[in-house]
Structure formats: structure tokens, C-alpha cells
Design a protein around this motif. Structure first.
Motif, PDB file in Angstrom:
ATOM      1  N   LEU A   1     -11.226  10.884  -4.755  1.00 41.21           N
ATOM      2  CA  LEU A   1     -11.023  12.053  -5.586  1.00 41.21           C
ATOM      3  C   LEU A   1      -9.975  12.929  -4.926  1.00 41.21           C
ATOM      4  N   SER A   2      -9.058  13.415  -5.728  1.00 40.97           N
ATOM      5  CA  SER A   2      -7.967  14.194  -5.170  1.00 40.97           C
ATOM      6  C   SER A   2      -7.463  15.205  -6.191  1.00 40.97           C
ATOM      7  N   ALA A   3      -6.531  16.010  -5.746  1.00 43.47           N
ATOM      8  CA  ALA A   3      -5.867  16.969  -6.626  1.00 43.47           C
ATOM      9  C   ALA A   3      -4.381  16.926  -6.328  1.00 43.47           C
ATOM     10  N   THR A   4      -3.568  17.139  -7.332  1.00 48.30           N
ATOM     11  CA  THR A   4      -2.129  17.215  -7.159  1.00 48.30           C
ATOM     12  C   THR A   4      -1.634  18.507  -7.786  1.00 48.30           C
ATOM     13  N   ILE A   5      -0.351  18.771  -7.634  1.00 51.18           N
ATOM     14  CA  ILE A   5       0.231  20.027  -8.105  1.00 51.18           C
ATOM     15  C   ILE A   5       1.108  19.762  -9.319  1.00 51.18           C
ATOM     16  N   VAL A   6       1.048  20.676 -10.274  1.00 53.14           N
ATOM     17  CA  VAL A   6       1.927  20.630 -11.438  1.00 53.14           C
ATOM     18  C   VAL A   6       2.578  22.005 -11.602  1.00 53.14           C
ATOM     19  N   TRP A   7       3.860  21.988 -11.974  1.00 51.29           N
ATOM     20  CA  TRP A   7       4.602  23.232 -12.147  1.00 51.29           C
ATOM     21  C   TRP A   7       4.889  23.522 -13.619  1.00 51.29           C
ATOM     22  N   GLU A   8       4.714  22.553 -14.463  1.00 44.17           N
ATOM     23  CA  GLU A   8       5.041  22.693 -15.884  1.00 44.17           C
ATOM     24  C   GLU A   8       3.782  22.644 -16.729  1.00 44.17           C
ATOM     25  N   THR A   9       3.869  23.140 -17.962  1.00 47.11           N
ATOM     26  CA  THR A   9       2.699  23.144 -18.838  1.00 47.11           C
ATOM     27  C   THR A   9       2.748  22.065 -19.917  1.00 47.11           C
ATOM     28  N   GLU A  10       3.817  21.271 -19.972  1.00 46.70           N
ATOM     29  CA  GLU A  10       3.885  20.205 -20.977  1.00 46.70           C
ATOM     30  C   GLU A  10       2.793  19.174 -20.696  1.00 46.70           C
ATOM     31  N   ALA A  11       2.265  18.586 -21.748  1.00 47.08           N
ATOM     32  CA  ALA A  11       1.185  17.605 -21.611  1.00 47.08           C
ATOM     33  C   ALA A  11       1.606  16.452 -20.703  1.00 47.08           C
ATOM     34  N   TYR A  12       2.849  15.986 -20.821  1.00 50.68           N
ATOM     35  CA  TYR A  12       3.335  14.885 -19.993  1.00 50.68           C
ATOM     36  C   TYR A  12       3.159  15.209 -18.511  1.00 50.68           C
ATOM     37  N   ALA A  13       3.522  16.412 -18.126  1.00 51.17           N
ATOM     38  CA  ALA A  13       3.443  16.820 -16.721  1.00 51.17           C
ATOM     39  C   ALA A  13       1.997  16.980 -16.270  1.00 51.17           C
ATOM     40  N   THR A  14       1.184  17.672 -17.038  1.00 49.99           N
ATOM     41  CA  THR A  14      -0.194  17.905 -16.597  1.00 49.99           C
ATOM     42  C   THR A  14      -1.018  16.626 -16.656  1.00 49.99           C
ATOM     43  N   ARG A  15      -0.762  15.759 -17.617  1.00 51.31           N
ATOM     44  CA  ARG A  15      -1.472  14.477 -17.666  1.00 51.31           C
ATOM     45  C   ARG A  15      -1.047  13.581 -16.508  1.00 51.31           C
ATOM     46  N   SER A  16       0.198  13.678 -16.090  1.00 52.89           N
ATOM     47  CA  SER A  16       0.680  12.894 -14.957  1.00 52.89           C
ATOM     48  C   SER A  16       0.018  13.342 -13.660  1.00 52.89           C
ATOM     49  N   ALA A  17      -0.212  14.638 -13.524  1.00 46.07           N
ATOM     50  CA  ALA A  17      -0.750  15.195 -12.286  1.00 46.07           C
ATOM     51  C   ALA A  17      -2.270  15.328 -12.300  1.00 46.07           C
ATOM     52  N   GLY A  18      -2.858  15.398 -13.480  1.00 46.50           N
ATOM     53  CA  GLY A  18      -4.288  15.656 -13.588  1.00 46.50           C
ATOM     54  C   GLY A  18      -5.130  14.507 -13.078  1.00 46.50           C
ATOM     55  N   ALA A  19      -6.046  14.826 -12.209  1.00 44.90           N
ATOM     56  CA  ALA A  19      -7.001  13.849 -11.688  1.00 44.90           C
ATOM     57  C   ALA A  19      -8.361  14.545 -11.645  1.00 44.90           C
ATOM     58  N   ALA A  20      -9.161  14.234 -10.659  1.00 49.50           N
ATOM     59  CA  ALA A  20     -10.449  14.913 -10.533  1.00 49.50           C
ATOM     60  C   ALA A  20     -10.236  16.400 -10.249  1.00 49.50           C
ATOM     61  N   GLY A  21      -9.066  16.736  -9.736  1.00 51.22           N
ATOM     62  CA  GLY A  21      -8.695  18.124  -9.503  1.00 51.22           C
ATOM     63  C   GLY A  21      -7.217  18.295  -9.778  1.00 51.22           C
ATOM     64  N   ILE A  22      -6.796  19.527  -9.910  1.00 60.45           N
ATOM     65  CA  ILE A  22      -5.372  19.815 -10.134  1.00 60.45           C
ATOM     66  C   ILE A  22      -5.092  21.225  -9.643  1.00 60.45           C
ATOM     67  N   CYS A  23      -3.889  21.424  -9.135  1.00 60.45           N
ATOM     68  CA  CYS A  23      -3.432  22.754  -8.717  1.00 60.45           C
ATOM     69  C   CYS A  23      -2.284  23.144  -9.644  1.00 60.45           C
ATOM     70  N   MET A  24      -2.439  24.247 -10.345  1.00 62.85           N
ATOM     71  CA  MET A  24      -1.403  24.717 -11.250  1.00 62.85           C
ATOM     72  C   MET A  24      -0.540  25.743 -10.530  1.00 62.85           C
ATOM     73  N   GLU A  25       0.721  25.421 -10.316  1.00 59.33           N
ATOM     74  CA  GLU A  25       1.672  26.347  -9.699  1.00 59.33           C
ATOM     75  C   GLU A  25       2.522  26.953 -10.816  1.00 59.33           C
ATOM     76  N   TRP A  26       1.872  27.719 -11.679  1.00 60.65           N
ATOM     77  CA  TRP A  26       2.529  28.305 -12.841  1.00 60.65           C
ATOM     78  C   TRP A  26       2.901  29.754 -12.569  1.00 60.65           C
ATOM     79  N   ASP A  27       3.957  30.199 -13.196  1.00 62.06           N
ATOM     80  CA  ASP A  27       4.355  31.604 -13.109  1.00 62.06           C
ATOM     81  C   ASP A  27       3.716  32.350 -14.284  1.00 62.06           C
ATOM     82  N   MET A  28       2.452  32.643 -14.142  1.00 61.41           N
ATOM     83  CA  MET A  28       1.712  33.288 -15.237  1.00 61.41           C
ATOM     84  C   MET A  28       2.079  34.758 -15.416  1.00 61.41           C
ATOM     85  N   LEU A  29       2.812  35.325 -14.487  1.00 61.30           N
ATOM     86  CA  LEU A  29       3.255  36.709 -14.632  1.00 61.30           C
ATOM     87  C   LEU A  29       4.527  36.817 -15.475  1.00 61.30           C
ATOM     88  N   ASP A  30       5.167  35.683 -15.707  1.00 63.34           N
ATOM     89  CA  ASP A  30       6.344  35.659 -16.580  1.00 63.34           C
ATOM     90  C   ASP A  30       5.895  35.976 -18.004  1.00 63.34           C
TER      91      ASP A  30
END
Length: 152
Positions: free
Chosen positions: A1-30
Motif C-alpha cells: 500500500l502506498s501513496a503518490t503525488i498528483v499536481w493536476e485535477t484531470e481524471a487522467y492524472a488522479t487516476r494515474s496517481a491514485g492508489a490506496a493513498g494519494i497526496c494532492m499538491e493542488w493550489d487550492m488558494l488560486d
């Protein structure tokens, strides 16, 4: 079980990175951050988490080649359900791919949900035999399809 990082919100990116865990490095203040898409990403990852505790089946050979499809299946035999994630990479000329899902009862009936890159969902009923020879179409490059199935 692991987690990876994603910087984008497109499904392609999050599905590629999504596993049992995920780290979202999003600029939510934008102010232009797509909050609804981010929420959809998180909900999809949370729904898919349980499948990482089941059986893993590669649906394509492992490759970094941008000219090919890539995909895998996660099956939970204890729940009689699973998912497949399929990716048409950015230089892939083929709009469709034939996959054969594993660990299914050929005479079983399954509720199948196909969820495209824009998270539009299409639900149908299929036999295990049909799922063993399923065609996935993605008209756009760098797009993905999530297949959820559950035995009825």
C-alpha cells in the motif's frame, strides 16, 4: 500500500496517481482552482481505495511508451466486485482497446459502470463472458476510463 503525488485535477492524472493513498499538491488558494473537479477526484479515490487490498491483474504489458494503452484491474473476490483503470496515452493512435477482465464467473451477471475522463457514467448489465472480451473506446488521447463491476 502506498501513496503518490498528483499536481493536476484531470481524471487522467488522479487516476494515474491514485492508489490506496494519494497526496494532492493542488493550489487550492488560486481563485481559478476547479473545486468541484477536486472534490470529484477525492470521492473517486476514496471509493476506489478498497480495491487496492484485493488482487492485481495487469491488462497490458508494463511500459512507459507514450504510443500505447496502459491498464490494470483490481479485483476483490471477497466482495465479488472490482475495477479496471485504462489509459490512452498522449501519442497513442488507437482509439479502442480490447480487454479481458480476470477472476469473473463467465456465467455470472455483473452491474458494470463505465466512467469516462469527464466522469460521465454509463451503467449496464453484462455477463462475465462479455467482460472477458470488453472493448473500451477513448476518442481523445491522454484520457482514461474507469470500469467498476459488481456481481449481481
Amino acid at each position: 500500500l502506498s501513496a503518490t503525488i498528483v499536481w493536476e485535477t484531470e481524471a487522467y492524472a488522479t487516476r494515474s496517481a491514485g492508489a490506496a493513498g494519494i497526496c494532492m499538491e493542488w493550489d487550492m488558494l488560486d481563485p481559478k482552482f476547479p473545486i468541484a473537479q477536486g472534490r470529484a477526484d477525492i470521492e473517486e479515490i476514496k471509493t476506489n481505495q478498497k480495491y487496492w487490498q484485493g488482487d492485481f491483474y495487469p491488462l497490458t504489458p508494463y511500459s512507459f511508451d507514450p504510443n500505447v494503452w496502459f491498464g490494470w484491474q483490481l479485483d476483490r473476490p471477497d466482495l465479488h466486485e472490482g475495477i479496471a483503470l485504462l489509459f490512452r496515452r498522449h501519442d497513442c493512435a488507437y482509439t479502442a482497446m480490447q480487454i479481458g477482465l480476470h477472476a469473473l464467473k463467465t456465467d455470472g451477471v455483473y452491474r458494470v459502470e463505465l466512467i469516462d475522463e469527464d466522469r460521465h457514467s454509463q451503467i449496464s448489465s453484462m455477463s462475465g463472458r462479455q467482460l472477458a472480451n470488453l472493448e473500451i473506446k477513448l476518442p481523445e488521447t491522454q484520457s482514461s476510463m474507469l470500469v467498476r463491476y459488481q456481481q449481481q
